[in-house]
Design a protein around this motif. Structure first.
Motif, PDB file in Angstrom:
ATOM      1  N   GLU A 179       1.052  -0.945  -0.558  1.00 18.95           N
ATOM      2  CA  GLU A 179      -0.052  -0.221  -0.194  1.00 18.95           C
ATOM      3  C   GLU A 179       0.943   1.184  -0.132  1.00 18.95           C
ATOM      4  N   ILE A 180       0.224   2.467  -0.800  1.00 17.60           N
ATOM      5  CA  ILE A 180       1.809   3.928  -0.735  1.00 17.60           C
ATOM      6  C   ILE A 180       0.631   4.785   0.234  1.00 17.60           C
ATOM      7  N   GLY A 181       2.146   4.960   1.105  1.00 10.62           N
ATOM      8  CA  GLY A 181       1.189   6.197   1.497  1.00 10.62           C
ATOM      9  C   GLY A 181       1.916   7.238   1.795  1.00 10.62           C
ATOM     10  N   SER A 182       2.837   8.172   2.580  1.00 10.69           N
ATOM     11  CA  SER A 182       3.699   8.728   2.575  1.00 10.69           C
ATOM     12  C   SER A 182       4.283   9.204   4.552  1.00 10.69           C
ATOM     13  N   SER A 183       5.477   9.160   4.315  1.00 12.64           N
ATOM     14  CA  SER A 183       6.154   9.707   5.909  1.00 12.64           C
ATOM     15  C   SER A 183       6.247  10.272   5.833  1.00 12.64           C
ATOM     16  N   LYS A 184       6.107  10.604   7.315  1.00 13.18           N
ATOM     17  CA  LYS A 184       6.145  12.710   7.405  1.00 13.18           C
ATOM     18  C   LYS A 184       6.115  12.350   9.285  1.00 13.18           C
ATOM     19  N   TRP A 185       7.554  12.933   9.613  1.00 10.22           N
ATOM     20  CA  TRP A 185       8.374  13.480  10.870  1.00 10.22           C
ATOM     21  C   TRP A 185       7.076  14.237  11.443  1.00 10.22           C
ATOM     22  N   ASP A 186       6.626  14.127  12.933  1.00  7.96           N
ATOM     23  CA  ASP A 186       5.859  14.114  13.496  1.00  7.96           C
ATOM     24  C   ASP A 186       5.937  15.296  15.032  1.00  7.96           C
ATOM     25  N   GLY A 187       7.967  15.786  14.156  1.00  7.57           N
ATOM     26  CA  GLY A 187       8.681  16.710  15.616  1.00  7.57           C
ATOM     27  C   GLY A 187       8.356  15.965  17.086  1.00  7.57           C
ATOM     28  N   MET A 188       8.107  14.738  17.387  1.00 10.11           N
ATOM     29  CA  MET A 188       8.237  14.752  18.007  1.00 10.11           C
ATOM     30  C   MET A 188       9.888  13.919  18.995  1.00 10.11           C
ATOM     31  N   ASN A 189       9.555  12.903  19.079  1.00 13.01           N
ATOM     32  CA  ASN A 189      10.304  11.382  18.742  1.00 13.01           C
ATOM     33  C   ASN A 189      11.602  11.272  17.281  1.00 13.01           C
ATOM     34  N   PRO A 190      13.161  11.710  17.880  1.00 16.80           N
ATOM     35  CA  PRO A 190      14.255  11.153  16.739  1.00 16.80           C
ATOM     36  C   PRO A 190      13.987   9.964  16.292  1.00 16.80           C
ATOM     37  N   LEU A 192      11.402   8.000  15.315  1.00 12.60           N
ATOM     38  CA  LEU A 192      10.256   7.255  15.032  1.00 12.60           C
ATOM     39  C   LEU A 192       9.570   8.252  14.237  1.00 12.60           C
ATOM     40  N   ILE A 193       8.476   8.670  13.288  1.00 15.80           N
ATOM     41  CA  ILE A 193       8.287   8.933  12.209  1.00 15.80           C
ATOM     42  C   ILE A 193       6.578   7.965  12.044  1.00 15.80           C
ATOM     43  N   LYS A 194       6.267   9.052  11.188  1.00 15.99           N
ATOM     44  CA  LYS A 194       4.695   8.656  11.065  1.00 15.99           C
ATOM     45  C   LYS A 194       4.612   8.492   9.506  1.00 15.99           C
ATOM     46  N   MET A 195       3.854   7.429   9.413  1.00 17.49           N
ATOM     47  CA  MET A 195       3.309   6.842   7.693  1.00 17.49           C
ATOM     48  C   MET A 195       1.668   7.690   7.389  1.00 17.49           C
ATOM     49  N   ILE A 196       1.410   8.346   6.311  1.00 15.79           N
ATOM     50  CA  ILE A 196      -0.187   8.959   6.980  1.00 15.79           C
ATOM     51  C   ILE A 196      -0.729   8.459   5.627  1.00 15.79           C
ATOM     52  N   ASP A 197      -2.555   8.756   5.041  1.00 16.34           N
ATOM     53  CA  ASP A 197      -2.582   8.028   3.988  1.00 16.34           C
ATOM     54  C   ASP A 197      -2.590   7.113   3.187  1.00 16.34           C
ATOM     55  N   VAL A 198      -2.501   6.006   4.402  1.00 17.67           N
ATOM     56  CA  VAL A 198      -3.020   4.202   4.281  1.00 17.67           C
ATOM     57  C   VAL A 198      -3.984   4.421   4.597  1.00 17.67           C
ATOM     58  N   ARG A 199      -5.051   3.447   3.558  1.00 15.17           N
ATOM     59  CA  ARG A 199      -6.202   3.600   3.662  1.00 15.17           C
ATOM     60  C   ARG A 199      -7.116   2.353   4.736  1.00 15.17           C
ATOM     61  N   ARG A 200      -8.041   2.716   5.884  1.00 15.32           N
ATOM     62  CA  ARG A 200      -7.727   1.680   6.753  1.00 15.32           C
ATOM     63  C   ARG A 200      -8.588   0.562   6.289  1.00 15.32           C
ATOM     64  N   ASP A 201      -9.454   0.300   4.859  1.00 14.29           N
ATOM     65  CA  ASP A 201      -9.769  -1.050   4.325  1.00 14.29           C
ATOM     66  C   ASP A 201      -8.689  -1.937   4.200  1.00 14.29           C
ATOM     67  N   GLY A 222      12.456   0.952  -3.029  1.00 16.00           N
ATOM     68  CA  GLY A 222      12.984   0.328  -2.093  1.00 16.00           C
ATOM     69  C   GLY A 222      14.677   1.086  -1.327  1.00 16.00           C
ATOM     70  N   ILE A 223      13.960   1.642  -0.741  1.00 18.96           N
ATOM     71  CA  ILE A 223      15.531   2.447   0.480  1.00 18.96           C
ATOM     72  C   ILE A 223      14.551   1.702   1.494  1.00 18.96           C
ATOM     73  N   LEU A 224      15.105   1.141   2.524  1.00 15.18           N
ATOM     74  CA  LEU A 224      14.296   1.649   3.801  1.00 15.18           C
ATOM     75  C   LEU A 224      13.865   2.210   4.361  1.00 15.18           C
ATOM     76  N   ILE A 225      12.966   3.079   5.376  1.00 11.29           N
ATOM     77  CA  ILE A 225      12.575   4.239   5.876  1.00 11.29           C
ATOM     78  C   ILE A 225      12.307   3.793   7.430  1.00 11.29           C
ATOM     79  N   GLY A 226      12.159   2.496   7.740  1.00 12.65           N
ATOM     80  CA  GLY A 226      11.472   1.728   8.831  1.00 12.65           C
ATOM     81  C   GLY A 226      10.484   1.174   9.026  1.00 12.65           C
ATOM     82  N   ARG A 227      10.085   0.216   9.880  1.00 10.32           N
ATOM     83  CA  ARG A 227       9.244  -1.035  10.626  1.00 10.32           C
ATOM     84  C   ARG A 227       7.830   0.081  11.077  1.00 10.32           C
TER      85      ARG A 227
END
Length: 278
Positions: A179-190, A192-201, A222-227
């Motif tokens: 599934e495709i989405g976007s990764s964006k930092w929420d400014g909290m923990n260096p 951790l990062i958030k992945m957004i826009d991934v459909r809940r279904d 294919g460049i690893l961002i995280g898990r």
């Protein structure tokens, strides 16, 4: 010279005493098997310790050189892996990428000179610039995952916007969920990062790898961002709330790799031409 002679004359009794002690020690070791073996074992033990300390000091002094060599080796391996992935993309079996497309990404290794992690907008400075072929917009990765994007360059240095930046957004893909989405930092923990826009279904599992999607002129796919660390659902939203453990440890970043898309100018020119014709 006279002072040295005077010193020996004044200290002649002490010097004689020391010489006699050494002579007695020599005779004891050479005439007694027990004391000879004891001396041999003791001297070998301490000599081994001194040698171990010496080797440890030499190895520590060579760590910088070893790290540089490993960075160059990783640069070569990253280029080979990316070329292999580009030559065999996830596409119908009949599709075959040409050699130019497969070799479109060039890697340049650089040393990190400055790095922040506790700001709302973090940055990294590296020791390569325009004289080394670096220019704004190029992707930057570490040996373990994504780092950021080049923002400003001088002849010998470059300023990188880290993924730990409020305005950094990168197109991402969940490997298992596909599934495709976007990764964006929420400014909290260096870490951790958030992945957004991934459909809940779409079902998402903890531990699923998050990688760059390839829908970008900057980052190779294919460049690893995280898990995925935690999963949830955003209140009153149709998207998952995903927290991702970053693959790159920004607190211990020594070397990075700057990636140039050699075909990017051609693709940008074509897309701009089509936009004008619409």
């Amino acid at each position: 010279m006279g002072e040295l002679v005077d010193f020996f004359i004044r200290s002649r009794h002490f010097i004689l005493f020391v010489l006699l002690e050494v002579l007695c020690f020599y005779f004891i070791i050479n005439t007694s098997n027990y004391w000879g073996v004891t001396y041999f074992n003791t001297s070998n033990r301490y000599a081994a310790k001194v040698l171990a300390w010496s080797n440890a000091a030499n190895e520590y002094a060579r760590l910088r050189e070893v790290n540089a060599d490993l960075a160059l080796e990783n640069q070569r391996l990253n280029a080979q892996i990316t070329q292999l992935l580009q030559s065999k993309p996830a596409a119908p079996a009949a599709y075959q990428a040409d050699s130019t497309f497969a070799k479109r990404f060039k890697f340049t290794v650089a040393k990190v000179l400055n790095n922040t992690t506790q700001l709302a907008n973090n940055y990294i400075t590296i020791d390569k610039g325009t004289d080394d072929g670096i220019r704004p917009g190029m992707a930057v990765i570490s040996p373990t995952g994504l780092v950021g994007k080049v923002s400003v360059c001088s002849p010998h240095f470059s300023y990188i916007i880290s993924i730990l930046h409020s305005e950094f957004l990168v197109s991402s893909r969940l490997v298992k969920a596909n599934e495709i989405g976007s990764s964006k930092w929420d400014g909290m923990n260096p870490r951790l990062i958030k992945m957004i826009d991934v459909r809940r279904d779409k079902p998402v599992e903890k531990g699923d790898s998050v990688v760059t999607s390839g829908f970008s002129l900057t980052f190779p796919p294919g460049i690893l961002i995280g898990r995925v660390r935690t999963t949830g659902v955003q209140p009153n939203q149709t998207f998952h709330d995903l927290t991702v453990d970053l693959a790159t440890d920004f607190s211990n970043l020594a070397f990075v790799y700057v990636i140039e898309n050699l075909l990017q100018p051609e693709q940008e020119k074509l897309e701009k031409q089509i936009e004008k014709e619409k």
